[in-house]
Write a protein that holds these residues in place. Sequence first.
Motif, mmCIF file in Angstrom:
data_model
loop_
_atom_site.group_PDB
_atom_site.id
_atom_site.type_symbol
_atom_site.label_atom_id
_atom_site.label_comp_id
_atom_site.label_asym_id
_atom_site.label_seq_id
_atom_site.Cartn_x
_atom_site.Cartn_y
_atom_site.Cartn_z
ATOM 1 N N ILE A 1 2.285 1.758 -3.420
ATOM 2 C CA ILE A 1 1.287 2.314 -4.346
ATOM 3 C C ILE A 1 1.064 3.804 -4.049
ATOM 4 O O ILE A 1 1.139 4.646 -4.952
ATOM 5 C CB ILE A 1 -0.053 1.541 -4.240
ATOM 6 C CG1 ILE A 1 0.122 0.063 -4.652
ATOM 7 C CG2 ILE A 1 -1.139 2.220 -5.069
ATOM 8 C CD1 ILE A 1 0.446 -0.157 -6.111
ATOM 9 N N ASP A 2 0.822 4.141 -2.778
ATOM 10 C CA ASP A 2 0.577 5.549 -2.436
ATOM 11 C C ASP A 2 1.814 6.429 -2.681
ATOM 12 O O ASP A 2 1.693 7.580 -3.065
ATOM 13 C CB ASP A 2 0.178 5.681 -0.954
ATOM 14 C CG ASP A 2 -1.266 5.266 -0.693
ATOM 15 O OD1 ASP A 2 -2.102 5.398 -1.607
ATOM 16 O OD2 ASP A 2 -1.551 4.820 0.439
ATOM 17 N N VAL B 1 1.134 8.406 -11.489
ATOM 18 C CA VAL B 1 -0.115 8.403 -12.248
ATOM 19 C C VAL B 1 -0.788 9.781 -12.187
ATOM 20 O O VAL B 1 -1.288 10.302 -13.186
ATOM 21 C CB VAL B 1 -1.047 7.275 -11.744
ATOM 22 C CG1 VAL B 1 -2.467 7.443 -12.258
ATOM 23 C CG2 VAL B 1 -0.493 5.917 -12.166
ATOM 24 N N TYR B 2 -0.774 10.398 -10.990
ATOM 25 C CA TYR B 2 -1.346 11.747 -10.827
ATOM 26 C C TYR B 2 -0.675 12.727 -11.783
ATOM 27 O O TYR B 2 -1.328 13.500 -12.485
ATOM 28 C CB TYR B 2 -1.143 12.189 -9.379
ATOM 29 C CG TYR B 2 -1.598 13.579 -9.054
ATOM 30 C CD1 TYR B 2 -2.909 13.828 -8.655
ATOM 31 C CD2 TYR B 2 -0.718 14.660 -9.121
ATOM 32 C CE1 TYR B 2 -3.321 15.108 -8.334
ATOM 33 C CE2 TYR B 2 -1.122 15.941 -8.802
ATOM 34 C CZ TYR B 2 -2.425 16.161 -8.411
ATOM 35 O OH TYR B 2 -2.833 17.424 -8.099
ATOM 36 N N ARG B 3 0.649 12.686 -11.807
ATOM 37 C CA ARG B 3 1.379 13.582 -12.700
ATOM 38 C C ARG B 3 1.131 13.224 -14.161
ATOM 39 O O ARG B 3 0.990 14.111 -15.007
ATOM 40 C CB ARG B 3 2.878 13.519 -12.396
ATOM 41 C CG ARG B 3 3.255 14.216 -11.086
ATOM 42 C CD ARG B 3 4.623 13.758 -10.617
ATOM 43 N NE ARG B 3 5.053 14.400 -9.383
ATOM 44 C CZ ARG B 3 5.910 15.418 -9.326
ATOM 45 N NH1 ARG B 3 6.429 15.898 -10.433
ATOM 46 N NH2 ARG B 3 6.248 15.947 -8.171
ATOM 47 N N ILE C 1 3.368 4.844 -7.168
ATOM 48 C CA ILE C 1 2.445 4.768 -8.311
ATOM 49 C C ILE C 1 1.479 5.965 -8.331
ATOM 50 O O ILE C 1 1.265 6.574 -9.383
ATOM 51 C CB ILE C 1 1.650 3.443 -8.278
ATOM 52 C CG1 ILE C 1 2.617 2.244 -8.359
ATOM 53 C CG2 ILE C 1 0.651 3.372 -9.426
ATOM 54 C CD1 ILE C 1 3.509 2.246 -9.572
ATOM 55 N N ALA C 2 0.916 6.318 -7.159
ATOM 56 C CA ALA C 2 -0.062 7.415 -7.139
ATOM 57 C C ALA C 2 0.544 8.724 -7.658
ATOM 58 O O ALA C 2 -0.033 9.365 -8.538
ATOM 59 C CB ALA C 2 -0.668 7.586 -5.745
ATOM 60 N N PRO C 3 1.726 9.167 -7.156
ATOM 61 C CA PRO C 3 2.274 10.422 -7.695
ATOM 62 C C PRO C 3 2.628 10.337 -9.178
ATOM 63 O O PRO C 3 2.445 11.304 -9.911
ATOM 64 C CB PRO C 3 3.538 10.676 -6.874
ATOM 65 C CG PRO C 3 3.503 9.735 -5.735
ATOM 66 C CD PRO C 3 2.517 8.664 -6.011
ATOM 67 N N ASP D 1 0.821 -1.217 0.000
ATOM 68 C CA ASP D 1 0.000 0.000 0.000
ATOM 69 C C ASP D 1 0.849 1.258 0.000
ATOM 70 O O ASP D 1 0.529 2.245 -0.669
ATOM 71 C CB ASP D 1 -0.886 0.050 1.257
ATOM 72 C CG ASP D 1 -2.207 -0.676 1.040
ATOM 73 O OD1 ASP D 1 -2.505 -1.028 -0.116
ATOM 74 O OD2 ASP D 1 -2.922 -0.881 2.038
ATOM 75 N N GLU D 2 1.937 1.216 0.795
ATOM 76 C CA GLU D 2 2.805 2.395 0.841
ATOM 77 C C GLU D 2 3.530 2.596 -0.492
ATOM 78 O O GLU D 2 3.796 3.726 -0.898
ATOM 79 C CB GLU D 2 3.829 2.245 1.975
ATOM 80 C CG GLU D 2 3.208 2.458 3.332
ATOM 81 C CD GLU D 2 4.013 1.783 4.435
ATOM 82 O OE1 GLU D 2 3.852 0.548 4.585
ATOM 83 O OE2 GLU D 2 4.786 2.480 5.106
ATOM 84 N N LEU E 1 12.384 11.856 -11.205
ATOM 85 C CA LEU E 1 11.201 11.677 -10.350
ATOM 86 C C LEU E 1 11.231 10.350 -9.585
ATOM 87 O O LEU E 1 11.002 10.312 -8.370
ATOM 88 C CB LEU E 1 9.927 11.786 -11.197
ATOM 89 C CG LEU E 1 8.621 11.560 -10.431
ATOM 90 C CD1 LEU E 1 8.410 12.622 -9.360
ATOM 91 C CD2 LEU E 1 7.421 11.546 -11.387
ATOM 92 N N LEU F 1 -0.322 16.478 -14.829
ATOM 93 C CA LEU F 1 0.861 17.328 -14.973
ATOM 94 C C LEU F 1 1.961 16.568 -15.721
ATOM 95 O O LEU F 1 3.066 16.407 -15.204
ATOM 96 C CB LEU F 1 1.392 17.718 -13.579
ATOM 97 C CG LEU F 1 0.397 18.269 -12.554
ATOM 98 C CD1 LEU F 1 0.984 18.189 -11.138
ATOM 99 C CD2 LEU F 1 0.060 19.723 -12.889
ATOM 100 N N LEU G 1 11.083 10.046 -5.484
ATOM 101 C CA LEU G 1 9.963 9.409 -4.781
ATOM 102 C C LEU G 1 10.451 8.246 -3.912
ATOM 103 O O LEU G 1 9.990 8.076 -2.784
ATOM 104 C CB LEU G 1 8.909 8.927 -5.781
ATOM 105 C CG LEU G 1 8.162 10.021 -6.557
ATOM 106 C CD1 LEU G 1 7.268 9.397 -7.628
ATOM 107 C CD2 LEU G 1 7.334 10.911 -5.629
ATOM 108 N N ARG H 1 11.997 9.493 -0.763
ATOM 109 C CA ARG H 1 11.020 9.903 0.255
ATOM 110 C C ARG H 1 10.362 8.685 0.909
ATOM 111 O O ARG H 1 10.055 8.698 2.094
ATOM 112 C CB ARG H 1 9.923 10.765 -0.372
ATOM 113 C CG ARG H 1 10.375 12.178 -0.635
ATOM 114 C CD ARG H 1 9.181 12.974 -1.166
ATOM 115 N NE ARG H 1 9.617 13.929 -2.151
ATOM 116 C CZ ARG H 1 8.862 14.383 -3.142
ATOM 117 N NH1 ARG H 1 7.616 13.951 -3.271
ATOM 118 N NH2 ARG H 1 9.332 15.260 -3.989
#
Lengths: 184, 184
Positions: free
Chosen positions: A151-152, A159-161, A155-157, A148-149, A173, A165, A177, A180
């Motif tokens: 993915i969050d 896919v969001y970008r 993958i989430a950042p 889960d961590e 990138l 963006l 990530l 972090r």
Amino acid sequence: MSAPARRTGGRSAAVLSAIRYAVEDLVRERGAEKVTIPMVAERAGVNPTSIYRRWGDAPALLNDIATYRLDPERPLPDSGDLRADLAAWAAEIVEHYRKPLNASILRGGSAMAGEQETDCLRNRRAEALLIVERVRQANDGASPVGADEVIDGLIAPIVYRAIFLPWTLDADLATRLVDRLLPQ
Amino acid sequence: MSAPARRTGGRSAAVLSAIRYAVEDLVRERGAEKVTIPMVAERAGVNPTSIYRRWGDAPALLNDIATYRLDPERPLPDSGDLRADLAAWAAEIVEHYRKPLNASILRGGSAMAGEQETDCLRNRRAEALLIVERVRQANDGASPVGADEVIDGLIAPIVYRAIFLPWTLDADLATRLVDRLLPQ
């Protein structure tokens, strides 16, 4: 007896490939949300019925093509170092979505998401689980992160970008990530 | 001289409100990607021209309605404690996207994204910057996180889940994400 079967296989591979090219061209020309099955059938020179029979609807067809482009059968990075493996895996996904066609297919998939997990994201989740599971097996069940961590945090950042963006999908990138997610 | 102006204001607020209700109803009925300006105009009982004049196209109209629903003028949490403020802010955004209508508008916006930052996400970015800036001012320029990390660590997973996995937007998500962003 094997010759006709082989011939059928060759023909159906050619049809599949024509359908894939047709989808990619149409997504590039019109955007994923405008692509319909009759349109793909016409462009690929196949009967719409065979597309409906195999995929059911345009979202399923698009998801399948998107999945195909980031082959779920490809080998995952496996150096034994979690940080390096996650960075290589994330970099590959960033690279995938830096191609405008792939980001466009993702946006088309987003519009139709929400009812159930799409194949494309299910594959990323399966990969995250596999990477974490390997770490657990090598460390008596312990891992600094769970799926889960991953993915969050990765993958989430990405896919969001990729959706909102795409011009921020830079070459660093993936490393940023991962740094972090796994502070040194 | 003020009476006609006031009357015009009242009328234009009523028109705006009719347009907003029409958009929300149509998104609920058909999904955001199917909503067109003529459809909204008919449902709201207004001339399509006035909608085109104000918003230009359906994506701009949808973005504006989505923005309106998470009012950019609302006060941001400001307790002086970064963790508490980020958790309250993220919880509000999770709550927003737990409403199926808002997630649906977001999916419609996703399909049309990629050219430039949408208003809705620009507002979230401005809010992240504001929260981080307050921390910097209180701490001689220092902050444990920058706005990019807040976007990647909180907004991206919330939006990713809202689009693809809306059933995972649970009440604890905001706190879990903030705890990962700011390890104790």
